[in-house]
Design an enzyme around this catalytic site. Sequence first.
Site, PDB file in Angstrom:
ATOM      1  CG  HIS A 126      47.446  34.415 -18.355  1.00 59.62           C
ATOM      2  ND1 HIS A 126      46.847  33.745 -19.381  1.00 59.62           N
ATOM      3  CD2 HIS A 126      46.583  34.351 -17.302  1.00 59.62           C
ATOM      4  CE1 HIS A 126      45.659  33.303 -18.981  1.00 59.62           C
ATOM      5  NE2 HIS A 126      45.488  33.644 -17.724  1.00 59.62           N
ATOM      6  CG  HIS A 133      41.159  32.730 -19.805  1.00 60.87           C
ATOM      7  ND1 HIS A 133      40.843  34.056 -19.739  1.00 60.87           N
ATOM      8  CD2 HIS A 133      42.101  32.521 -18.868  1.00 60.87           C
ATOM      9  CE1 HIS A 133      41.570  34.634 -18.780  1.00 60.87           C
ATOM     10  NE2 HIS A 133      42.333  33.728 -18.249  1.00 60.87           N
TER      11      HIS A 133
END
Lengths: 212, 336
Positions: free
Chosen positions: B60, B222
């Site tokens: 991320h 996600h």
Amino acid sequence: MPKSSLSSDQVKEMLLQVADAIIAAEPRLSEADRNLGDGDHGLGMQRGMTAGKEKLQELEAGTPIDKVFSSLGMAMMSSMGGASGAIFGSYFRAGGKALAGQEVFDSASLAGFLRAGVDGVKQRGGAKVGDKTAVDSMEPAAEKAAESTALPLPEAAAAAADAAIAGMEASKDMIAQFGRAKTLGEGCLGHPDAGAMSITVILGAMRDYIQA
Amino acid sequence: MSKNSAKKIINDPLKCADELFEGLVLAYDGKARKVGRRSIVMNELRPDAPALLVGGGAGHEPIYHGLVGPGMADGAAIGDIFAAPPPDIVLEATEAVNRGKGVLYLYGNYAGDVLNFDLGAELAEEEGITVKTVIINDDVCSAPPSEKSKRRGVAGLVPVVKLAGAAAQTVDTLEELARIAQKAVDHTRSVGVSTKPGSIPATGEPTFELADDVIGLGMGIHGEKGVGLIPMCTADELAPKILDLLFADDLELNAGDEIVFFVNSLGSTHMMELLILLRAARPILEAKGLKVHQTILDNIVTCQEMAGVSFSITKLDDELKRLWDLPCESVGYTKL
């Protein structure tokens, strides 16, 4: 010949066999997880048990039973990361702690291990029976083992392993309350929880070692 | 071998987390160092001060480990791709940032992170290190206000880590640091939208499915389910939809309130789009009487090449505003 009780070195041998069983089951575990999560449960368990094997093989002969279990737990925890590492690591660590001071592993030890293990996991993760997690296999196995302490170890281990399978089957009808599967809602019906499946592999391998 | 459908420029797909970590340490030009297996810690830390430790799964970037720096976090514990750091990594980072005044763990609300940071905290406590935890849960669409403990942590972590990092430079106790970090969390809300999934580096598979002609409103980073799918639309149509969700939440926003407004790209959405969205959003904020004290436009909280944006609002009171105005520097966010 079926074993009525295990020495600490036999416990180590049993856990090495458990590790091999999980490593061999990787494709099946990953497939189960693909239906519900991100499909990496088998890979994580394989990584954890490979590290666990190395750790177990380093242990000196006669390492106390509780330390044998908790060594496997620590190795899984640190090699896996994520939720599975914490859950399965806690299972072996908390379960092992309950066996401190015990020199043989018998039906009562099995019950003690399974009870403390699932309690440790529940306390750690907050899951309860019905949430479609590994607890759905852990809890019935612990209950069955508690009812089976008067039975010879091979029979108690078989009963616990069967209860774990029944628990995994029951998880097919549950809606997930944890992890990424939670966002699927009813979409997860019909699929067993991959963590519960791992427990059936672990307890199945323990039974096979004890009965052989 | 992976299909590598995203045409990623990497080496061994299974070594991404370790290799990005090595690169990150280099990006700090000697100001931060590698600790243990996979932690990064600043070399110069304020003496006798409580420490701020952040962390989470990799993939991320630049969060969380790119938020280490002066006026930001003291260190970060880094997991594998999309997996929380294991407890021993949390512990190694904890030991390295602790200066005898305890350590605050500040991270997003995901099961794996909570489990592993809690385990790390227990190991640290066994070594006599005091740990407190503040969990970031700014994602408005992941649960109703009555169930905040179920809310995920998303882009609002950037202003939260910035404010906590400023506090870590000024306060003397762990309690005070935790109080301010919690206040920053309580004053921050985010809503994200997704137009395309990212991919899993190890497999090349998309992280979720989303049709070409829709936008996932309120989706997590996600691909966690949001509040629903809406037809693909323009920036001018989308901005009010996101802001309506933010305004409908329980953070009271009144005329005259000062805010930090953060427009974040989830990965591949271009600065051009962020600017066009900002143009659409600002008049709506102003019509509500809100004063934007600072605008942030960047891709800081991402999921690979996922497309989409999030809006985060942090409401500043006097204390938070004073902390906000302190400078900070990190790979992920710098404020002069």
